[in-house]
Design a protein around this motif. Structure first.
Motif, PDB file in Angstrom:
ATOM      1  N   GLY A  88       0.303  12.140 -14.484  1.00 48.16           N
ATOM      2  CA  GLY A  88      -1.022  12.571 -14.043  1.00 48.16           C
ATOM      3  C   GLY A  88      -0.895  13.254 -12.702  1.00 48.16           C
ATOM      4  N   ASN A  89      -2.008  13.341 -11.982  1.00 48.24           N
ATOM      5  CA  ASN A  89      -1.970  13.998 -10.683  1.00 48.24           C
ATOM      6  C   ASN A  89      -2.510  13.077  -9.602  1.00 48.24           C
ATOM      7  N   ILE A  90      -1.741  12.948  -8.547  1.00 45.13           N
ATOM      8  CA  ILE A  90      -2.148  12.113  -7.414  1.00 45.13           C
ATOM      9  C   ILE A  90      -3.318  12.785  -6.686  1.00 45.13           C
ATOM     10  N   ALA A  91      -4.230  11.958  -6.216  1.00 38.64           N
ATOM     11  CA  ALA A  91      -5.337  12.481  -5.408  1.00 38.64           C
ATOM     12  C   ALA A  91      -5.577  11.535  -4.233  1.00 38.64           C
ATOM     13  N   GLY A 144       0.832  -1.211   0.000  1.00 35.16           N
ATOM     14  CA  GLY A 144       0.000   0.000   0.000  1.00 35.16           C
ATOM     15  C   GLY A 144       0.861   1.253   0.000  1.00 35.16           C
ATOM     16  N   GLN A 145       1.932   1.223   0.799  1.00 33.14           N
ATOM     17  CA  GLN A 145       2.839   2.364   0.837  1.00 33.14           C
ATOM     18  C   GLN A 145       3.521   2.559  -0.515  1.00 33.14           C
ATOM     19  N   LEU A 146       3.784   1.429  -1.186  1.00 30.08           N
ATOM     20  CA  LEU A 146       4.405   1.513  -2.520  1.00 30.08           C
ATOM     21  C   LEU A 146       3.492   2.223  -3.519  1.00 30.08           C
ATOM     22  N   THR A 147       2.176   2.010  -3.389  1.00 33.24           N
ATOM     23  CA  THR A 147       1.256   2.685  -4.321  1.00 33.24           C
ATOM     24  C   THR A 147       1.373   4.200  -4.172  1.00 33.24           C
ATOM     25  N   ASN A 148       1.554   4.628  -2.924  1.00 31.12           N
ATOM     26  CA  ASN A 148       1.668   6.063  -2.676  1.00 31.12           C
ATOM     27  C   ASN A 148       2.945   6.633  -3.287  1.00 31.12           C
ATOM     28  N   LEU A 149       4.053   5.921  -3.049  1.00 30.26           N
ATOM     29  CA  LEU A 149       5.342   6.373  -3.589  1.00 30.26           C
ATOM     30  C   LEU A 149       5.321   6.385  -5.115  1.00 30.26           C
ATOM     31  N   ALA A 150       4.700   5.357  -5.692  1.00 33.84           N
ATOM     32  CA  ALA A 150       4.622   5.279  -7.156  1.00 33.84           C
ATOM     33  C   ALA A 150       3.761   6.418  -7.704  1.00 33.84           C
ATOM     34  N   ALA A 151       2.653   6.699  -7.020  1.00 39.82           N
ATOM     35  CA  ALA A 151       1.763   7.771  -7.491  1.00 39.82           C
ATOM     36  C   ALA A 151       2.459   9.132  -7.416  1.00 39.82           C
ATOM     37  N   ILE A 152       3.272   9.325  -6.389  1.00 39.17           N
ATOM     38  CA  ILE A 152       4.027  10.585  -6.266  1.00 39.17           C
ATOM     39  C   ILE A 152       5.023  10.687  -7.426  1.00 39.17           C
ATOM     40  N   GLN A 153       5.718   9.581  -7.701  1.00 38.76           N
ATOM     41  CA  GLN A 153       6.704   9.604  -8.793  1.00 38.76           C
ATOM     42  C   GLN A 153       6.015   9.828 -10.143  1.00 38.76           C
ATOM     43  N   LEU A 154       4.875   9.179 -10.334  1.00 44.22           N
ATOM     44  CA  LEU A 154       4.131   9.359 -11.592  1.00 44.22           C
ATOM     45  C   LEU A 154       3.705  10.819 -11.762  1.00 44.22           C
ATOM     46  N   ASP A 176      14.182   1.154  -4.587  1.00 45.61           N
ATOM     47  CA  ASP A 176      13.824   2.004  -5.732  1.00 45.61           C
ATOM     48  C   ASP A 176      13.303   1.142  -6.882  1.00 45.61           C
ATOM     49  N   ASP A 177      13.832  -0.074  -6.980  1.00 40.34           N
ATOM     50  CA  ASP A 177      13.364  -0.988  -8.036  1.00 40.34           C
ATOM     51  C   ASP A 177      11.891  -1.345  -7.837  1.00 40.34           C
ATOM     52  N   ASP A 178      11.474  -1.489  -6.579  1.00 40.91           N
ATOM     53  CA  ASP A 178      10.060  -1.798  -6.297  1.00 40.91           C
ATOM     54  C   ASP A 178       9.165  -0.664  -6.808  1.00 40.91           C
ATOM     55  N   ILE A 179       9.575   0.566  -6.539  1.00 44.90           N
ATOM     56  CA  ILE A 179       8.781   1.719  -7.006  1.00 44.90           C
ATOM     57  C   ILE A 179       8.773   1.742  -8.529  1.00 44.90           C
ATOM     58  N   GLU A 180       9.929   1.511  -9.114  1.00 48.07           N
ATOM     59  CA  GLU A 180      10.048   1.523 -10.582  1.00 48.07           C
ATOM     60  C   GLU A 180       9.150   0.454 -11.218  1.00 48.07           C
ATOM     61  N   THR A 181       9.040  -0.699 -10.558  1.00 45.29           N
ATOM     62  CA  THR A 181       8.181  -1.769 -11.085  1.00 45.29           C
ATOM     63  C   THR A 181       6.741  -1.270 -11.231  1.00 45.29           C
ATOM     64  N   VAL A 182       6.269  -0.567 -10.220  1.00 44.35           N
ATOM     65  CA  VAL A 182       4.886  -0.070 -10.247  1.00 44.35           C
ATOM     66  C   VAL A 182       4.749   1.080 -11.250  1.00 44.35           C
ATOM     67  N   VAL A 183       5.697   2.002 -11.209  1.00 44.38           N
ATOM     68  CA  VAL A 183       5.640   3.174 -12.095  1.00 44.38           C
ATOM     69  C   VAL A 183       5.695   2.754 -13.573  1.00 44.38           C
ATOM     70  N   SER A 184       6.608   1.854 -13.894  1.00 39.45           N
ATOM     71  CA  SER A 184       6.724   1.459 -15.309  1.00 39.45           C
ATOM     72  C   SER A 184       5.497   0.676 -15.754  1.00 39.45           C
ATOM     73  N   ALA A 185       4.898  -0.109 -14.846  1.00 39.67           N
ATOM     74  CA  ALA A 185       3.676  -0.849 -15.212  1.00 39.67           C
ATOM     75  C   ALA A 185       2.561   0.126 -15.597  1.00 39.67           C
ATOM     76  N   VAL A 186       2.487   1.253 -14.891  1.00 42.01           N
ATOM     77  CA  VAL A 186       1.452   2.251 -15.210  1.00 42.01           C
ATOM     78  C   VAL A 186       1.753   2.912 -16.559  1.00 42.01           C
ATOM     79  N   TRP A 187       2.992   3.330 -16.768  1.00 42.77           N
ATOM     80  CA  TRP A 187       3.361   3.954 -18.053  1.00 42.77           C
ATOM     81  C   TRP A 187       3.105   2.979 -19.211  1.00 42.77           C
ATOM     82  N   GLU A 188       3.370   1.705 -18.958  1.00 37.94           N
ATOM     83  CA  GLU A 188       3.171   0.703 -20.016  1.00 37.94           C
ATOM     84  C   GLU A 188       1.694   0.425 -20.278  1.00 37.94           C
TER      85      GLU A 188
END
Lengths: 80, 136
Positions: free
Chosen positions: B51-54, B35-45, B119-131
């Motif tokens: 987009g914009n985190i809400a 759950g914390q990873l979703t937050n970090l990924a949304a901030i990075q995105l 950082d790789d964990d965050i990147e996994t989530v962020v890149s999945a969204v971009w993809e």
């Protein structure tokens, strides 16, 4: 198999890197023979008429400009 | 000699005018590592201009303003940490259509008692969204 030439235009920003990564994934998933070229020279980008980056051209034809296409869209572009 | 217009980079621009889409990102922001990873990924995105985190907690209260913003967005992206799918359920309860839904545990990241991440964990989530891996 005919090799496809894919050009990714961008000056090295994050969105350009994301587009490049998505292109690499799409090519891998499609299993096509492709030459992927990163065009980061601003003069060359201007010469090609790109006004918004990141941009993408396939075999010289501009397909995307100013945004990052996701893998599904890229596969449609490359596969179709 | 007339000067030639320089190309414009769309980094940081999340508007439709730039050829992109106006996206709103709701991370579940749950207490577990995923759950914390979703937050970090949304901030990075958000920082990368995706987009914009809400705030999904505010969405759960039925905030009229936030619901209106979500309905106005071109795309709603939901990041859930685990198969409880809390963020998606909150969006559905407000009748907000979801365009992309990512579940962190579905990306091979394990939910556990430790809140350690890389950082790789965050990147996994962020890149999945971009993809667009979770596109519906």
């Amino acid at each position: 198999m005919i090799m496809v030439k894919i050009e990714v235009f961008g000056t090295g920003c994050m969105k350009c890197k994301r587009l490049m990564k998505n292109v690499e994934k799409a090519v891998k998933e499609l299993g096509i023979d492709a030459e992927i070229v990163k065009v980061d020279d601003i003069v060359e980008i201007m010469d090609r008429g790109v006004m918004l980056t990141p941009a993408l051209a396939v075999d010289g034809e501009m397909k995307i400009s100013g945004r990052v296409a996701d893998v599904k869209e890229l596969k449609e572009i490359l596969g179709g | 000699m007339p000067s030639q217009a320089k190309p414009e980079c769309t980094c940081g621009d999340t508007t439709a005018a730039a050829g992109g889409k106006r996206r709103i990102i709701f991370p579940c922001a749950g207490q577990a590592n995923t759950g914390q990873l979703t937050n970090l990924a949304a901030i990075q995105l958000t920082e990368e201009g995706y987009g914009n985190i809400a705030c999904v907690a505010l969405l759960a209260t039925g905030s009229e303003g936030l619901v209106a913003n979500a309905l106005k967005a071109d795309e709603v992206v939901i990041l859930d940490g685990c198969p409880m799918l809390c963020a998606k359920k909150i969006a559905e309860a407000q009748d907000i259509p979801v365009d992309q839904h990512i579940v962190v545990t579905g990306l091979g990241l394990e939910k556990g008692s430790s809140r350690d991440y890389t950082d790789d964990d965050i990147e996994t989530v962020v890149s999945a969204v971009w993809e667009g891996e979770g596109r519906i």
